[in-house]
Enzyme design. Structure first.
Site, PDB file in Angstrom:
ATOM      1  N   GLU A  98      92.066  12.480  -9.695  1.00  0.00           N
ATOM      2  CA  GLU A  98      92.763  13.054 -10.837  1.00  0.00           C
ATOM      3  C   GLU A  98      93.139  14.513 -10.557  1.00  0.00           C
ATOM      4  OE1 GLU A  98      93.752  11.155 -13.003  1.00  0.00           O
ATOM      5  OE2 GLU A  98      92.236   9.856 -13.905  1.00  0.00           O
ATOM      6  N   HIS A 103      98.025  11.380  -9.842  1.00  0.00           N
ATOM      7  CA  HIS A 103      96.822  11.006  -9.085  1.00  0.00           C
ATOM      8  C   HIS A 103      97.133   9.950  -8.025  1.00  0.00           C
ATOM      9  CE1 HIS A 103      95.999   7.803 -12.318  1.00  0.00           C
ATOM     10  NE2 HIS A 103      95.879   7.117 -11.209  1.00  0.00           N
ATOM     11  N   ASP A 153     100.129  11.272 -13.914  1.00  0.00           N
ATOM     12  CA  ASP A 153      99.680  12.661 -13.754  1.00  0.00           C
ATOM     13  C   ASP A 153      99.604  13.064 -12.282  1.00  0.00           C
ATOM     14  OD1 ASP A 153      97.515  11.191 -12.903  1.00  0.00           O
ATOM     15  OD2 ASP A 153      96.115  11.926 -14.430  1.00  0.00           O
ATOM     16  N   ASP A 202      89.855   2.319  -4.421  1.00  0.00           N
ATOM     17  CA  ASP A 202      88.981   2.730  -5.525  1.00  0.00           C
ATOM     18  C   ASP A 202      88.447   1.543  -6.313  1.00  0.00           C
ATOM     19  OD1 ASP A 202      91.444   2.024  -6.539  1.00  0.00           O
ATOM     20  OD2 ASP A 202      91.969   4.013  -7.249  1.00  0.00           O
TER      21      ASP A 202
HETATM   22  C1  GLP Z   1      95.409   3.297 -11.050  1.00  0.00           C
HETATM   23  C2  GLP Z   1      94.972   3.219  -9.589  1.00  0.00           C
HETATM   24  C3  GLP Z   1      95.935   3.948  -8.697  1.00  0.00           C
HETATM   25  C4  GLP Z   1      97.349   3.539  -9.027  1.00  0.00           C
HETATM   26  C5  GLP Z   1      97.687   3.897 -10.442  1.00  0.00           C
HETATM   27  C6  GLP Z   1      99.106   3.556 -10.835  1.00  0.00           C
HETATM   28  O1  GLP Z   1      94.985   4.419 -11.695  1.00  0.00           O
HETATM   29  N1  GLP Z   1      93.670   3.726  -9.387  1.00  0.00           N
HETATM   30  O2  GLP Z   1      95.606   3.681  -7.342  1.00  0.00           O
HETATM   31  O3  GLP Z   1      98.246   4.142  -8.140  1.00  0.00           O
HETATM   32  O4  GLP Z   1      96.800   3.179 -11.264  1.00  0.00           O
HETATM   33  O5  GLP Z   1      99.157   2.251 -11.334  1.00  0.00           O
HETATM   34  P1  GLP Z   1     100.481   1.425 -11.509  1.00  0.00           P
HETATM   35  O6  GLP Z   1     100.932   1.075 -10.131  1.00  0.00           O
HETATM   36  O7  GLP Z   1     100.082   0.218 -12.291  1.00  0.00           O
HETATM   37  O8  GLP Z   1     101.447   2.290 -12.225  1.00  0.00           O
END
Ligand code: GLP
Length: 261
Positions: A144, A139, A137, A68
């Protein structure tokens, strides 16, 4: 269901996943890697880069597809996912930058960016191993809650919760972009092997709902229950809300044939 691996801490989990990736790269130098941003996979990338450097294997044929990107963010912004992938994956691992792809969040081309990304993944023969993090949440990528489980790469609006979670990387909440472009859940589900990693108590609810709850677009990672080869690697703190944690540990210890993960 997914295989659940519970390690005592984040470092042990990262070692396991980095070892697995390295072995796969050694046996297939043309592997197509599915990359994720967020803080969770950073240790895996660091360990993998060290292993690659020590081994001198040729990684120039590897391809990468990230999940993404924010819409409207300058590629050069330190928090753009282009920058994060470049700084934590492409450069330290010595990959060919032309073979590492991140969805294009430029406003000018945003309408065609999703289908273009899908075509590029298909042209590469699909993603072999997709690493995933998870939002609080539930995702995956930036899909989302409420995202179609059949969705493809497209523009999404970020939830307030995700913008708050990600505001730690920006100077203020106002600076966090409101939109993103993300591989869809349907896109992610086509990768041959999914490895989802999550650490800490703050992800415990999302993991419990996604692994042991019903399959629902309101817990997007629950789609993994329908994937033929999904592995979930978590630490003790993140396993705290799983009803069957003891069983998963037992099953992992008694795995009859060791397949790397
Ligand atoms: C972002 C990314 C996700 C990721 C999430 C969790 O929203 N788009 O791909 O899994 O963050 O992030 P973290 O690993 O920093 O908790």
């Amino acid at each position: 269901m997914a295989e659940i691996i519970i390690k005592s801490n984040e470092n042990e989990a990262a070692e396991l996943v980095a070892d697995f990736f390295f072995k796969q790269i050694e046996t297939n130098p043309k592997l197509v890697l599915g990359l994720a941003t967020g803080s969770t996979p950073l240790k895996v990338y660091e360990l993998l880069a060290e292993k690659i450097k020590r081994s001198n294997i040729d990684v120039k044929s590897l391809q990468g597809f990230s999940l993404d990107e924010y819409v409207g963010i300058d590629f050069a912004h330190p928090e753009s996912y282009h920058s994060i992938i470049d700084n934590h994956v492409t450069k330290p691992m010595g990959l060919d930058p032309a073979k590492v792809n991140v969805p294009n969040g430029n406003y000018e081309t945003i309408i065609s960016a999703g289908p273009d990304y899908e075509k590029a993944i298909a042209a590469a023969g699909g993603i072999d191993i997709q690493i995933l993090g998870i939002g609080t949440d539930g995702h995956i990528g930036f899909n989302e809650p409420g995202s179609s489980l059949a969705s493809r790469t497209r523009i999404k609006t970020l939830t307030e919760q995700t913008r708050i979670d990600n505001s730690r990387f920006f100077n203020s909440l106002d600076e966090v972009p409101t939109h993103c472009i993300t591989q869809g859940i349907g896109t992610i589900m086509q990768a041959k092997h999914l490895i989802l990693m999550a650490f800490g108590e703050s992800k415990a609810e999302a993991i419990a709902q996604s692994v042991e709850g019903g399959i629902s677009s309101f817990w997007p990672a629950s789609a993994l229950q329908m994937h033929p080869r999904a592995t979930v690697v978590i630490d003790e703190a993140c396993s705290s809300k799983l009803k069957n944690a003891q069983y998963y540990k037992w099953a992992f210890e008694h795995k009859p044939t060791w397949q790397g993960l």
